[in-house]
Design a protein around this motif. Structure first.
Motif, PDB file in Angstrom:
ATOM      1  N   VAL A  39       2.131 -13.676   2.181  1.00  0.00           N
ATOM      2  CA  VAL A  39       1.556 -12.122   1.245  1.00  0.00           C
ATOM      3  C   VAL A  39       1.345 -12.431  -0.379  1.00  0.00           C
ATOM      4  O   VAL A  39       1.274 -13.822  -0.846  1.00  0.00           O
ATOM      5  CB  VAL A  39       3.585 -11.285   0.610  1.00  0.00           C
ATOM      6  N   ARG A  40       0.718 -11.870  -1.228  1.00  0.00           N
ATOM      7  CA  ARG A  40      -0.547 -12.738  -2.120  1.00  0.00           C
ATOM      8  C   ARG A  40      -0.225 -10.998  -2.876  1.00  0.00           C
ATOM      9  O   ARG A  40      -0.254  -9.868  -2.597  1.00  0.00           O
ATOM     10  CB  ARG A  40      -1.930 -12.481  -1.925  1.00  0.00           C
ATOM     11  N   ILE A  41       0.216 -11.454  -4.519  1.00  0.00           N
ATOM     12  CA  ILE A  41       0.675 -10.860  -5.246  1.00  0.00           C
ATOM     13  C   ILE A  41      -0.499 -10.388  -6.504  1.00  0.00           C
ATOM     14  O   ILE A  41      -0.137 -11.744  -6.659  1.00  0.00           O
ATOM     15  CB  ILE A  41       1.861 -10.704  -5.738  1.00  0.00           C
ATOM     16  N   SER A  42      -0.401  -9.485  -6.703  1.00  0.00           N
ATOM     17  CA  SER A  42      -1.543  -9.329  -8.314  1.00  0.00           C
ATOM     18  C   SER A  42      -0.961  -9.818  -9.016  1.00  0.00           C
ATOM     19  O   SER A  42       0.783  -9.888  -9.322  1.00  0.00           O
ATOM     20  CB  SER A  42      -2.078  -7.900  -8.282  1.00  0.00           C
ATOM     21  N   PRO A  43      -1.785 -10.331 -10.263  1.00  0.00           N
ATOM     22  CA  PRO A  43      -0.717 -11.234 -11.606  1.00  0.00           C
ATOM     23  C   PRO A  43      -0.403  -9.974 -12.968  1.00  0.00           C
ATOM     24  O   PRO A  43       0.833 -10.906 -12.960  1.00  0.00           O
ATOM     25  CB  PRO A  43      -1.958 -11.311 -12.195  1.00  0.00           C
ATOM     26  N   ASP A  44      -0.019  -8.727 -12.454  1.00  0.00           N
ATOM     27  CA  ASP A  44       1.008  -8.012 -13.169  1.00  0.00           C
ATOM     28  C   ASP A  44       1.697  -7.148 -12.360  1.00  0.00           C
ATOM     29  O   ASP A  44       2.607  -6.897 -12.353  1.00  0.00           O
ATOM     30  CB  ASP A  44      -0.274  -6.887 -13.764  1.00  0.00           C
ATOM     31  N   LEU A  45       2.673  -8.166 -10.798  1.00  0.00           N
ATOM     32  CA  LEU A  45       3.159  -7.669 -10.238  1.00  0.00           C
ATOM     33  C   LEU A  45       3.428  -6.507  -9.471  1.00  0.00           C
ATOM     34  O   LEU A  45       4.481  -5.786  -9.340  1.00  0.00           O
ATOM     35  CB  LEU A  45       4.722  -8.594 -10.914  1.00  0.00           C
ATOM     36  N   GLY A  46       1.981  -6.254  -9.604  1.00  0.00           N
ATOM     37  CA  GLY A  46       2.523  -4.365  -9.590  1.00  0.00           C
ATOM     38  C   GLY A  46       1.576  -3.940  -7.723  1.00  0.00           C
ATOM     39  O   GLY A  46       1.653  -3.055  -7.297  1.00  0.00           O
ATOM     40  N   LEU A  47       0.997  -5.414  -7.468  1.00  0.00           N
ATOM     41  CA  LEU A  47       0.203  -4.863  -6.144  1.00  0.00           C
ATOM     42  C   LEU A  47       0.767  -6.390  -5.142  1.00  0.00           C
ATOM     43  O   LEU A  47       0.830  -7.204  -5.489  1.00  0.00           O
ATOM     44  CB  LEU A  47      -1.567  -4.335  -6.141  1.00  0.00           C
ATOM     45  N   ALA A  48       0.749  -5.528  -3.935  1.00  0.00           N
ATOM     46  CA  ALA A  48       1.144  -6.898  -2.523  1.00  0.00           C
ATOM     47  C   ALA A  48       0.858  -6.835  -1.918  1.00  0.00           C
ATOM     48  O   ALA A  48       0.362  -5.328  -1.741  1.00  0.00           O
ATOM     49  CB  ALA A  48       2.784  -6.947  -2.996  1.00  0.00           C
ATOM     50  N   LYS A  49      -0.604  -7.565  -1.843  1.00  0.00           N
ATOM     51  CA  LYS A  49      -1.148  -7.468  -0.236  1.00  0.00           C
ATOM     52  C   LYS A  49      -0.545  -7.774   0.747  1.00  0.00           C
ATOM     53  O   LYS A  49      -0.151  -9.635   0.490  1.00  0.00           O
ATOM     54  CB  LYS A  49      -2.492  -8.391  -0.709  1.00  0.00           C
ATOM     55  N   VAL A  50      -0.013  -7.759   2.028  1.00  0.00           N
ATOM     56  CA  VAL A  50       0.802  -7.914   3.062  1.00  0.00           C
ATOM     57  C   VAL A  50      -0.095  -8.058   4.556  1.00  0.00           C
ATOM     58  O   VAL A  50      -0.686  -7.387   4.560  1.00  0.00           O
ATOM     59  CB  VAL A  50       2.249  -7.467   3.460  1.00  0.00           C
ATOM     60  N   TYR A  51      -0.262  -9.571   5.024  1.00  0.00           N
ATOM     61  CA  TYR A  51      -0.969  -9.629   6.278  1.00  0.00           C
ATOM     62  C   TYR A  51       0.355  -9.888   6.867  1.00  0.00           C
ATOM     63  O   TYR A  51       0.613 -10.662   7.065  1.00  0.00           O
ATOM     64  CB  TYR A  51      -1.948 -11.184   5.437  1.00  0.00           C
TER      65      TYR A  51
END
Length: 112
Positions: A39-51
């Motif tokens: 899981v990669r989360i954006s710096p503003d914690l608004g978007l999570a990329k889930v692999y």
């Protein structure tokens, strides 16, 4: 470079999403085995990329399409779990992690 907060939230989301997929895979995804690899989360914690790693891998695209259809439901279930720890539950975007298939392909090429 991920901050400490981003990495902690990524681990939390990975653990909780893994449990959600384990519990809901029978009902939502016809018993396909889905595991959250990263899981990669954006710096503003608004978007999570889930692999996701999906088994069987030959049906990965159709299962990913079903997961994307269920994104709203999955985010709601995630919000029920992490609602006390996070102010805003991040938006989820799902991707297939094909690194295991890539590794198997490299191994088969090296064995020849």
């Amino acid at each position: 470079m991920e901050s400490t907060r981003q990495s902690k939230i990524s681990r939390l989301l990975q653990k909780d999403l893994s449990e959600i997929f384990q519990m809901e895979s029978r009902n939502l995804f016809q018993g396909k085995m889905i595991s959250v690899t990263r899981v990669r989360i954006s710096p503003d914690l608004g978007l999570a990329k889930v692999y996701l790693s999906i088994f069987p891998s030959d049906q990965a695209e159709s299962v990913l399409k079903e997961v994307k259809i269920q994104t709203k439901n999955l985010r709601r279930l995630l919000g029920n779990r992490v609602g006390k720890q996070l102010r805003v539950v991040p938006a989820l975007s799902f991707y297939v992690d094909d690194s295991l298939d890539y590794i198997a392909n490299i191994d088969s090429l090296l064995d020849k």
